[in-house]
Design a protein around this motif. Structure first.
Motif, PDB file in Angstrom:
ATOM      1  N   SER A   1       0.836  -1.220  -0.042  1.00  0.00           N
ATOM      2  CA  SER A   1       0.009   0.098   0.038  1.00  0.00           C
ATOM      3  C   SER A   1       0.836   1.283   0.013  1.00  0.00           C
ATOM      4  O   SER A   1       2.040   1.122   0.384  1.00  0.00           O
ATOM      5  N   ASP A   2       0.236   2.269  -0.563  1.00  0.00           N
ATOM      6  CA  ASP A   2       1.131   3.596  -0.469  1.00  0.00           C
ATOM      7  C   ASP A   2      -0.003   4.693  -0.432  1.00  0.00           C
ATOM      8  O   ASP A   2      -1.222   4.613  -0.414  1.00  0.00           O
TER       9      ASP A   2
ATOM     10  N   SER B   1       4.999  13.163  -0.528  1.00  0.00           N
ATOM     11  CA  SER B   1       5.617  11.883  -1.121  1.00  0.00           C
ATOM     12  C   SER B   1       5.127  10.867  -0.271  1.00  0.00           C
ATOM     13  O   SER B   1       4.275  11.019   0.575  1.00  0.00           O
ATOM     14  N   GLY B   2       5.515   9.398  -0.634  1.00  0.00           N
ATOM     15  CA  GLY B   2       5.215   8.214  -0.180  1.00  0.00           C
ATOM     16  C   GLY B   2       6.146   7.786   0.770  1.00  0.00           C
ATOM     17  O   GLY B   2       7.392   8.224   0.812  1.00  0.00           O
TER      18      GLY B   2
ATOM     19  N   GLY C   1      -0.243   2.294  -4.274  1.00  0.00           N
ATOM     20  CA  GLY C   1       0.506   1.059  -4.210  1.00  0.00           C
ATOM     21  C   GLY C   1       0.825  -0.085  -5.358  1.00  0.00           C
ATOM     22  O   GLY C   1       0.461   0.639  -6.588  1.00  0.00           O
ATOM     23  N   SER C   2       0.782  -1.071  -5.041  1.00  0.00           N
ATOM     24  CA  SER C   2       0.983  -2.276  -6.181  1.00  0.00           C
ATOM     25  C   SER C   2       0.390  -3.450  -5.966  1.00  0.00           C
ATOM     26  O   SER C   2       0.160  -3.837  -4.601  1.00  0.00           O
TER      27      SER C   2
ATOM     28  N   SER D   1       2.648   5.517  11.972  1.00  0.00           N
ATOM     29  CA  SER D   1       1.432   5.919  12.625  1.00  0.00           C
ATOM     30  C   SER D   1       0.651   6.850  11.761  1.00  0.00           C
ATOM     31  O   SER D   1      -0.354   6.848  11.574  1.00  0.00           O
ATOM     32  N   VAL D   2       1.621   7.774  11.021  1.00  0.00           N
ATOM     33  CA  VAL D   2       0.890   8.718  10.297  1.00  0.00           C
ATOM     34  C   VAL D   2       0.643   8.220   9.081  1.00  0.00           C
ATOM     35  O   VAL D   2      -0.382   8.651   8.402  1.00  0.00           O
ATOM     36  N   TYR D   3       1.380   7.043   8.488  1.00  0.00           N
ATOM     37  CA  TYR D   3       0.704   6.671   7.143  1.00  0.00           C
ATOM     38  C   TYR D   3      -0.481   5.794   7.274  1.00  0.00           C
ATOM     39  O   TYR D   3      -1.239   5.879   6.421  1.00  0.00           O
ATOM     40  N   ALA D   4      -0.421   5.139   8.313  1.00  0.00           N
ATOM     41  CA  ALA D   4      -1.769   4.469   8.710  1.00  0.00           C
ATOM     42  C   ALA D   4      -2.740   5.331   8.831  1.00  0.00           C
ATOM     43  O   ALA D   4      -4.200   4.972   8.468  1.00  0.00           O
ATOM     44  N   GLU D   5      -2.645   6.424   9.641  1.00  0.00           N
ATOM     45  CA  GLU D   5      -3.921   7.333   9.679  1.00  0.00           C
ATOM     46  C   GLU D   5      -4.018   8.091   8.486  1.00  0.00           C
ATOM     47  O   GLU D   5      -5.509   7.876   8.279  1.00  0.00           O
ATOM     48  N   GLN D   6      -3.246   8.193   7.331  1.00  0.00           N
ATOM     49  CA  GLN D   6      -3.748   8.777   6.184  1.00  0.00           C
ATOM     50  C   GLN D   6      -4.250   7.656   5.228  1.00  0.00           C
ATOM     51  O   GLN D   6      -5.380   8.170   4.567  1.00  0.00           O
TER      52      GLN D   6
END
Length: 419
Positions: free
Chosen positions: A152-153, A269-270, A305-306, A362-367
């Motif tokens: 995921s991305d 960015s990712g 993501g892919s 934690s920020v990625y997951a929230e987003q």
């Protein structure tokens, strides 16, 4: 869609070279070639991650006895290589599919349908194992599933907390107006110093800006529609960053180096960028962070993501599905994040304590809970997304007339459907 079909027709007499897939048709005769095929899998891995992938699949080979040949396909060569493979019928066993190309790959008809019957017996491939948005919209095209989530991305705001703090900006901007104001202030630090970086090659940013204004670029009938107030507000922000001289204008600007040197202390960015920063400048630890995407009326970001698909004519369908099952195991996905910095798509992996304890993750997951796909139109990268970028870049880089250019964009993309 038209350009893709023409490309396929033009390639019908071209034989794919360098493709190491099993290549045989279904219903083989069980001879020596089939025994060999059952012990081999060719996987097309997009980008430059094949070395990491080789390391990742060592346990799979050791357990199954199936050798995996990972072939790295540069991102800028993906379309041509896939088109040629479709025309020749000679593809890999397993193929990585960027979500923005999912519609094009699905429309080709060469991928195995991954329905419940096909996936029976592969416990890690059940839809409930993946993040909801990824297992739904990002896996099915027209109600037909021909690929499964792998990584995921999303997009978040990277910022140099040390530089922002030094210039009186105590917290990361939460709105695009705040981004623009902060970027203008930071650009005043001196020659070749900027406040923000706009990737001229990334069509996601202007779409994210539109979502942030509470709008969309797809209308209620499923047609692409840029002719909206929200998109025009997004254009105001995009072009305004250039008008403020807050962003570099050279197309070959290196975003990682710009961030590391501080020339561009903010960018979107990712998660992969975090690994690049840590590798390039480990001494910056504690001097940078990430935050949810800025917004306006919303803070919706990109869901990307892919996926992984199976070539329909593979001689080793069971082996290919076993590999997908292995790659979807939580421990494998955690290992891939450690090796390559790409986020898991499996719920159990993304919720693992080894990740949740990381403030970046934690920020990625929230987003990821507030993220959307780019429209699944045919050939987004080569047609709709390209038209979007060409229009915006012509305005900010060559001084093209804004209204006339946007009108041309509206006309060029009108009627493009996600259905």
């Amino acid at each position: 869609m038209t350009n893709f079909r023409l490309a396929l027709a033009a390639s019908c007499l071209v034989l794919l070279t360098g493709c190491a897939g099993s290549g045989g048709a279904e219903g083989s005769d069980g001879g020596e070639g089939d025994v060999r095929a059952a012990k081999e899998l060719t996987v097309w891995v997009m980008g430059d991650s094949s070395a990491h992938f080789d390391e990742l699949v060592k346990p799979f080979t050791q357990k199954s006895g199936i050798a995996v040949d990972a072939v790295a396909v540069p991102w800028d060569a993906v379309d041509q290589k896939f088109t040629t493979a479709v025309a020749s019928g000679n593809g890999p066993d397993v193929i990585q599919i960027g979500v923005s190309k999912l519609r094009t790959f699905a429309d080709s008809g060469v991928l195995l349908t991954l329905d419940q019957q096909a996936l029976d017996g592969y416990p890690n491939l059940a839809a409930g194992k993946f993040l909801d948005g990824i297992a739904g919209d990002a896996a099915a095209v027209g109600g037909k599933v021909v690929s499964l989530p792998w990584v995921s991305d999303t997009r978040v705001l990277f910022y140099r907390s040390d530089i922002l703090s030094e210039h009186g900006i105590g917290k990361p901007p939460a709105t695009w107006d705040e981004v623009r104001a902060a970027a203008a202030k930071l650009a005043g630090r001196g020659e070749r110093q900027f406040g923000f970086y706009v990737p001229q090659w990334d069509s996601a940013l202007p779409v994210i800006l539109t979502w942030g204004q509470g709008g969309d670029i797809v209308d209620a009938t499923g047609k692409v529609d840029f002719d909206t107030p929200a998109f025009r507000e997004a254009v105001d922000t995009y072009t305004g960053l250039y008008a403020d001289k807050s962003v570099p204008v050279n197309a070959d600007f290196d975003q990682t180096q710009g961030f590391v040197t501080g020339a561009t202390p903010m960018l979107v960015s990712g998660p992969y960028l975090a690994g690049e920063i840590n590798s390039a400048a480990p001494d910056l630890k504690g001097k940078w962070a990430v935050a949810p995407i800025p917004g306006g009326t919303a803070r919706t970001s990109l869901l990307a993501g892919s996926n992984l698909g199976v070539w329909g004519a593979t001689d080793n369908r069971d082996g290919a599905l076993k590999l997908l099952d292995f790659l979807s195991e939580p421990r494998t996905q955690l290992a891939w994040y450690k090796l390559d910095g790409q986020l898991p798509s499996a719920k159990a992996a993304l919720g693992d304590a080894s990740l949740t304890s990381d403030p970046l993750v934690s920020v990625y997951a929230e987003q990821l809970t507030d993220a959307k796909l780019l429209p699944l139109v045919p050939n987004w990268d080569g047609e709709t997304g390209k038209a979007l970028l060409d229009s915006l870049n012509s305005i900010v880089l060559t001084g093209a007339d804004r209204d006339a250019t946007l009108k041309g964009l509206y006309e060029a993309t009108s009627g493009t459907s996600v259905n």
